[in-house]
Design an enzyme around this catalytic site. Structure first.
Site, PDB file in Angstrom:
ATOM      1  N   HIS A 138      36.096  28.150  32.266  1.00  0.00           N
ATOM      2  CA  HIS A 138      35.544  28.985  33.348  1.00  0.00           C
ATOM      3  C   HIS A 138      35.720  30.474  33.003  1.00  0.00           C
ATOM      4  CE1 HIS A 138      35.310  29.891  37.904  1.00  0.00           C
ATOM      5  NE2 HIS A 138      35.654  31.051  37.360  1.00  0.00           N
ATOM      6  N   GLU A 139      36.956  30.860  32.682  1.00  0.00           N
ATOM      7  CA  GLU A 139      37.215  32.290  32.428  1.00  0.00           C
ATOM      8  C   GLU A 139      36.452  32.764  31.193  1.00  0.00           C
ATOM      9  OE1 GLU A 139      38.532  33.851  34.807  1.00  0.00           O
ATOM     10  OE2 GLU A 139      39.134  32.017  35.836  1.00  0.00           O
ATOM     11  N   GLY A 147      43.800  32.515  40.947  1.00  0.00           N
ATOM     12  CA  GLY A 147      44.228  31.470  40.015  1.00  0.00           C
ATOM     13  C   GLY A 147      44.192  31.997  38.588  1.00  0.00           C
ATOM     14  N   ALA A 148      43.140  32.764  38.297  1.00  0.00           N
ATOM     15  CA  ALA A 148      42.968  33.376  36.978  1.00  0.00           C
ATOM     16  C   ALA A 148      41.952  34.496  37.155  1.00  0.00           C
ATOM     17  CB  ALA A 148      42.458  32.357  35.969  1.00  0.00           C
ATOM     18  N   MET A 149      41.884  35.413  36.203  1.00  0.00           N
ATOM     19  CA  MET A 149      40.943  36.527  36.330  1.00  0.00           C
ATOM     20  C   MET A 149      40.412  36.889  34.949  1.00  0.00           C
ATOM     21  SD  MET A 149      39.418  38.623  38.406  1.00  0.00           S
ATOM     22  CE  MET A 149      38.247  39.874  37.844  1.00  0.00           C
ATOM     23  N   GLU A 150      39.081  37.112  34.923  1.00  0.00           N
ATOM     24  CA  GLU A 150      38.330  37.178  33.668  1.00  0.00           C
ATOM     25  C   GLU A 150      38.269  38.568  33.053  1.00  0.00           C
ATOM     26  OE1 GLU A 150      37.123  36.497  36.745  1.00  0.00           O
ATOM     27  OE2 GLU A 150      35.246  37.548  37.120  1.00  0.00           O
ATOM     28  N   GLU A 153      30.525  33.525  39.813  1.00  0.00           N
ATOM     29  CA  GLU A 153      31.457  32.418  40.042  1.00  0.00           C
ATOM     30  C   GLU A 153      30.822  31.037  40.006  1.00  0.00           C
ATOM     31  OE1 GLU A 153      34.331  32.840  39.574  1.00  0.00           O
ATOM     32  OE2 GLU A 153      34.529  34.993  39.842  1.00  0.00           O
TER      33      GLU A 153
END
Ligand SMILES: [Zn+2]
Length: 811
Positions: free
Chosen positions: A295-296, A261-264, A318
């Site tokens: 979140h990220e 979904g997304a990556m940090e 997470e």
């Protein structure tokens, strides 16, 4: 952790990576890396990972390169090695991913890494507990923008033959783990600003949002909101966390082809490009975006600055980021009802995951993580949703202040390093008088969840009892018979039942603040009043928790789907909170498809469609975006749907596509081509694939199937076709494909990677099937699982079997 990895982490120190990437060829890309490092045991040997390379040299000579490794024998105390290679681009989102935008033909190249994928992009020591600094330069077409982990230091123009290209040079990064390496290139459109930050040189940091050129309209439309959420979250985190923000800028990119979904990635967060909102987003979509941004950003500290030592502690990344995501979206970014959405969408995913055989402790057993595929499969709703809920309970149980003090000790002590569960507990323990180790043993090292049951003694006094093993701190509320709140009480619940004397004769709702992770079973008197007066409960958070309780009773086959739909028919009409409304509507559709007898489904969904129509026409503007989509997907009225399409731009693009999909499902595919012409975006391309797969003829299904299993589709295209294929009224038509899903899906998974295995698993048929068909599907999948099934798909199928089993008549 493998002994080999443990040994390498002990051997290497002070790793520095200088890397130049040449993206000027469309055939493959070039890598030149100079890696220096210390060695604690001179004379020992180690290796670099590099996956899929051609023409590999080490220090200018052909390298002894085999099975994705470059051996480095006979190390000195300090070492510098230079590797060059040609590397392949990919289209499956695992590596240097190339996407050509269907809207304008522009090309984008994104290093989608994480886990053990960075070795498909650069040579590296690819494990989380070896950190390196990175000095990156990238040569690419001159009309591009290139972003990477470090802050941009400069850009120069050069020529080869008659083409010009630019070279971007990025500042040296702080040390971070290899799985966090990224860069993205393409003709991005950007919204940038200088974010105030006192510790930075000059008092500001460069911030930006970036999207594909064809998404410019949507990026500009939502830029103010995206910037506002980013800034408020950043100011919040830099106030509450003691370590300074570790990186020199903060770029956020809607990157095509991302599987997550997304990556940090440090300083350069990527989101799926579909996440950029279009048209009029629903409240759940808006809240998801805010929570995901928060979140990220939390990961810059949890995950990037302090990294789990090994994958069994991925929850340390997470669960924290997920908890912070919901919390900070509420406290800082103004999405004050983020926890209400969690109660009806996120936490239920945690309970469902915790009921499956694949459940595992939030902090997993070290010896269970046998390889990276197993670690990948554990990025699940135990690690995210349940871990989030457990940490929320921990904060409530310890008190916010002690919790934050422990967290800051942890971040400060392990900055730029790695930590595990024991290290985290040491930090918490130093900040609190509570027995955090016993708490962790009960909550983080076990599986399953408790049931909180209310009974009455002879004099009508409610008694709260825990069935299970965990300590809980929660709010218990009492109501009159019309569900008006009369009082609340903070309760610590352990093995001893708690008598609620002051609530004698009253309706009682445990966990009314949704602080703990446990299902509730009210007594008969209370449940009768709740089902009679649910919409009168004033707190939307309590209503959301009670709606989940009703859904849970249905999924546990205590009440029927018809009972749940009746409850919605009475109490969703007066509902005005968009998150509660949208969350319950989604749950109703999913439960009906899975649990209802096929002959009852049309009747139930007609009620749900009517609820949607009532909300669209009811004059509560916040409900309309979510309700319109549901109505367009469920309506059986073709004339109404066509009229909607004739209203042009007045109707949201998501609603238009839902109507086109529904019309195709009802046998009228004539609107697909026109809509695809109208919307040439990636989202439009995917929506058209979905609609075509929904057409209810044997020919259309056969064509969709060949496309699905042909091996030519990207992951998101696969998702799109599968989303249309299993239409809820099409059980007879798709019946021949139930078995083929297992055989053809397995063939395809064996030919593809981790990410494709995941989407094949997600395509599991979830349409109303007769008991006979469900049994047949169950037996076919179970038989296949006896053989050799790739890890990620096997995990997904085992979960689907557990979910399917719950829908069968209980003996
Ligand atoms: Zn995360």
């Amino acid at each position: 952790m493998l002994p080999e990895a443990r040994e390498r982490a002990a051997l290497l120190t002070d790793v520095r990576t200088e890397v130049h990437l040449d993206l000027t060829s469309t055939e493959d890309f070039g890598v030149e890396a100079t890696i220096s490092f210390g060695c604690t045991r001179p004379g020992a040997s180690t290796f670099l990972e590099l996956n899929g390379a051609t023409e590999v040299t080490l220090d200018g000579r052909p390298a002894a390169y085999a099975e994705g490794r470059i051996p480095l024998p006979d190390l000195a105390a300090t070492n510098t090695v230079r590797v060059t290679a040609r590397m392949p681009y990919v289209t499956d989102g695992d590596g240097m991913t190339v996407t050509v935008d269907p809207a304008d033909g522009e090309r984008y190249v994104c290093a989608h890494t994480s886990m053990d994928i960075t070795q498909k992009v650069i040579p590296c020591f690819d494990q989380p507990d070896i950190k390196s600094t990175f000095d990156v330069t990238v040569t690419a077409p001159s009309h591009w923008t290139v972003l990477a982990n470090g802050r941009l230091a400069g850009r120069s123009t050069g020529t080869t033959g008659d083409t010009t290209h630019d070279t971007w040079t990025f500042e040296t990064t702080p040390p971070f783990s290899s799985y966090l390496f990224t860069l993205v290139g393409g003709p991005w459109v950007s919204v940038t600003w200088d974010e105030p930050y006192a510790p930075a040189p000059g008092g500001t940091l460069p911030f930006g949002w970036h999207a594909r050129a064809s998404q410019e309209h949507d990026l500009r439309r939502f830029a103010d909101e995206l910037r506002r959420i980013t800034s408020t979250c950043f100011q919040h985190y830099t106030t509450v966390f003691e370590p300074e923000y570790p990186y020199a800028d903060y770029q956020q990119v809607f990157a095509p082809g991302l599987n997550w979904g997304a990556m940090e990635f440090p300083g350069c967060v990527v989101y799926r490009d579909q996440a950029l909102m279009k048209g009029t987003p629903t409240e759940l979509e808006r809240q998801w975006m805010a929570s995901t941004i928060a979140h990220e950003m939390a990961h810059m500290w949890f995950g990037d600055l302090v990294t789990m030592t090994w994958w069994e502690d991925s929850w340390l990344n997470e669960s924290f980021a997920d908890f912070m995501g919901y919390d900070v979206a509420g406290t800082a970014a103004g999405y004050t009802d983020a926890w209400t959405s969690a109660a009806i969408t996120r936490k239920p995913a945690g309970y469902r995951a915790d009921r499956r055989r694949s459940t595992h402790p939030i902090a997993e057993d070290t010896d269970k993580i046998v390889d990276v595929d197993t670690a990948f499969a554990n990025f699940d709703m135990i690690t995210y949703a349940k871990g989030n809920a457990a940490l929320a309970q921990l904060g409530h149980w310890l008190g916010e202040e002690d919790f934050l003090a422990g967290v800051n000790t942890h971040l400060t002590k392990h900055a730029f390093g790695n930590a595990d569960l024991a290290a985290f507990l040491d930090s918490l323990d130093s900040a609190s008088d509570h027995d955090v180790r016993a708490w962790a043993e009960a909550w983080l090292r076990t599986t399953g969840f408790d049931t909180l049951r209310v009974t009455r003694d002879d004099s009508g006094v409610p008694v709260l009892t825990r069935e299970g093993s965990r300590p809980h701190r929660l709010t218990v509320s009492a109501y009159d018979d019309d569900m008006r709140l009369v009082g609340s009480r903070d309760v610590h619940l352990g093995g001893q039942p708690v008598r609620l004397e002051e609530f004698a004769g009253r309706v009682v709702v445990p966990n009314s603040g949704d602080e703990t992770f446990a299902v509730i079973r009210p007594d008969e008197q209370s449940w009768a009043a709740i089902t009679a007066g649910l919409s009168s409960v004033e707190s939307q958070l309590t209503r959301a928790m009670l709606w989940w309780t009703a859904v849970d009773l249905c999924e546990s086959q205590v009440i029927g789907v018809g009972d749940l739909v009746d409850l919605a028919d009475r109490h969703l009409r007066p509902e005005t909170h968009p998150l509660v409304f949208e969350g319950v509507m989604k749950a109703l559709q999913s439960v009906t498809r899975r649990y209802a007898a096929p002959e009852d489904v049309a009747g139930h969904l007609a009620v749900v469609a009517d609820l949607a129509r009532h909300a669209v026409e009811g004059g509560v503007p916040d409900l309309a975006p979510g309700a319109s989509r549901a109505l367009a997907r469920l309506s059986a009225d073709r004339t109404f749907l066509v009229e909607w399409l004739e209203r042009g731009d007045e109707v949201d693009p998501g609603v238009r596509w839902a109507a086109v999909h529904r019309l195709a499902e009802l046998g009228d595919p004539s609107h697909i081509d026109a809509e695809a012409e109208r919307d040439r975006s990636v989202a439009g391309h995917h929506a058209a694939l979905t609609a075509r797969a929904a057409v209810p003829t044997p020919e259309a299904k056969a064509e969709a199937w060949d496309r699905l299993m042909g091996g030519e589709l990207g992951n998101h295209e696969f998702d799109a076709v599968a989303a249309g294929f299993w239409g809820w009224e099409q059980a007879d038509l798709v019946r021949p494909y139930l078995t083929r899903y297992v055989t053809d899906g397995l063939d395809l998974a064996r030919r593809s990677g981790q990410a494709m295995g995941d989407v094949i698993g997600d395509a599991f048929p979830s349409l109303p099937l007769s008991t006979e068909s469900r049994l047949e599907l169950r037996d076919t999948v179970a038989a296949a699982l006896e053989g050799d099934v790739p890890t990620v798909l096997a995990r997904s199928w085992n979960d689907s079997l557990d979910d399917l089993q719950r829908t069968l008549p209980q003996a």
